[in-house]
Design a protein around this motif. Structure first.
Motif, short mmCIF file in Angstrom:
data_model
loop_
_atom_site.label_atom_id
_atom_site.label_comp_id
_atom_site.label_asym_id
_atom_site.label_seq_id
_atom_site.Cartn_x
_atom_site.Cartn_y
_atom_site.Cartn_z
N ARG A 144 0.84 -1.19 0.00
CA ARG A 144 0.00 0.00 0.00
C ARG A 144 0.88 1.25 0.00
N PRO A 145 0.53 2.28 -0.77
CA PRO A 145 1.30 3.53 -0.74
C PRO A 145 1.23 4.17 0.65
N VAL A 146 2.24 4.96 0.99
CA VAL A 146 2.30 5.59 2.31
C VAL A 146 1.10 6.50 2.53
N ALA A 147 0.77 7.32 1.54
CA ALA A 147 -0.36 8.25 1.71
C ALA A 147 -1.67 7.49 1.93
N ALA A 148 -1.86 6.42 1.16
CA ALA A 148 -3.07 5.63 1.32
C ALA A 148 -3.10 4.94 2.68
N THR A 149 -1.96 4.51 3.15
CA THR A 149 -1.88 3.88 4.47
C THR A 149 -2.27 4.87 5.55
N GLY A 171 11.46 6.81 8.43
CA GLY A 171 10.13 7.16 7.98
C GLY A 171 9.42 6.02 7.27
N PRO A 172 8.12 6.17 7.03
CA PRO A 172 7.35 5.10 6.41
C PRO A 172 7.78 4.77 4.98
N LYS A 173 8.33 5.75 4.26
CA LYS A 173 8.78 5.45 2.90
C LYS A 173 9.98 4.50 2.91
N THR A 174 10.90 4.73 3.84
CA THR A 174 12.04 3.82 3.95
C THR A 174 11.59 2.45 4.41
N LEU A 179 10.60 -3.33 3.36
CA LEU A 179 9.65 -4.45 3.31
C LEU A 179 9.48 -4.97 1.89
N ARG A 180 9.52 -4.06 0.93
CA ARG A 180 9.41 -4.48 -0.47
C ARG A 180 10.62 -5.32 -0.89
N LEU A 181 11.81 -4.93 -0.42
CA LEU A 181 13.00 -5.73 -0.70
C LEU A 181 12.86 -7.14 -0.15
N GLN A 182 12.42 -7.25 1.09
CA GLN A 182 12.25 -8.56 1.69
C GLN A 182 11.18 -9.38 0.95
N ARG A 183 10.15 -8.71 0.49
CA ARG A 183 9.10 -9.38 -0.28
C ARG A 183 9.68 -9.96 -1.57
N ALA A 184 10.48 -9.17 -2.25
CA ALA A 184 11.08 -9.61 -3.51
C ALA A 184 12.02 -10.79 -3.28
#
Length: 228
Positions: A144-149, A171-174, A179-184
């Motif tokens: 989910r995007p940070v703004a949407a979260t 921050g939430p963007k980092t 988390l995206r790296l770990q997902r990949a």
């Protein structure tokens, strides 16, 4: 040899790492977590990393890896204080408390068991974790995007950023990038083709994935998948 198991503390992992053929440098990747760890008799806090942390591989290690966002309440310090650091517990806590904790670990059957007992006691003293923090992790880990979260959780962007700095160390963007790296990595290790891995994990394309891996992990995806 590295081994891990689920802890009796919800969401945490207990791990050990014992060199089997002499010291060998290792790479610890950013994962949004903090660890309470033991290394050759020293107790340290491993803060949240924004880049891969290189270890020299010397000596046995053991640790408890806390679920993202929970360790600051247990340890009584903001995650940002130990970001990208491995800090002696004695430098973070009053000396007497650090000594008592070290003695408890030393008295256990093994360091990993002692650390788990310490973690369970810290969690009991801290009380229930803030449910908002787990919801932040769940939303960002789902892509989910940070703004949407922020909108979905009913918090403003500035408040979300402040809460993230305290709980996650950045921050939430980092956090979303980590988390995206770990997902990949999970997808790639399960055998998914890299182009498909990139899109599924939330990258624009495979080159975008490659750039992010090199930036956060300091290595190529091939090196990570090959254990290099």
């Amino acid at each position: 040899m590295y081994q891990e198991r689920a802890s009796r503390l919800t969401g945490a992992v207990v791990w050990t790492n014992t060199p089997s053929a002499g010291p060998r440098a290792g790479r610890v990747l950013p994962d949004g977590c903090m660890d309470l760890l033991w290394h050759e008799g020293r107790l340290l806090v491993a803060g949240p990393d924004t880049r891969a942390y290189r270890t020299d591989g010397a000596g046995a290690r053991a640790g408890v890896r806390f679920f993202p966002g929970t360790a600051p309440a247990f340890l009584g310090l903001p995650a940002s204080e130990v970001r990208d650091r491995r800090a002696d517990l004695a430098d973070l806590w009053p000396a007497a408390r650090a000594r008592r904790t070290a003695a408890r670990v030393d008295a256990a059957a093994d360091p990993a068991s002692g650390l788990e007992e310490v973690a369970l006691a810290l969690a009991a003293d801290a009380g229930p974790p803030d449910p908002l923090l787990r919801r932040i992790v769940t939303a960002l880990d789902a892509g989910r995007p940070v703004a949407a979260t922020a909108d979905e959780l009913g918090v403003g962007a500035r408040l979300l950023h402040r809460r993230a700095l305290t709980a996650f160390g950045y921050g939430p963007k980092t956090l979303a990038r980590v988390l995206r790296l770990q997902r990949a990595l999970r997808l790639a290790r399960d055998g998914m083709p890299l182009a498909e891995t990139a899109v599924t994990a939330g990258y624009a394309d495979q080159p975008h994935l490659a750039r992010e891996v090199r930036d956060l992990a300091g290595a190529t995806l091939g090196q990570l998948l090959g254990g290099g």
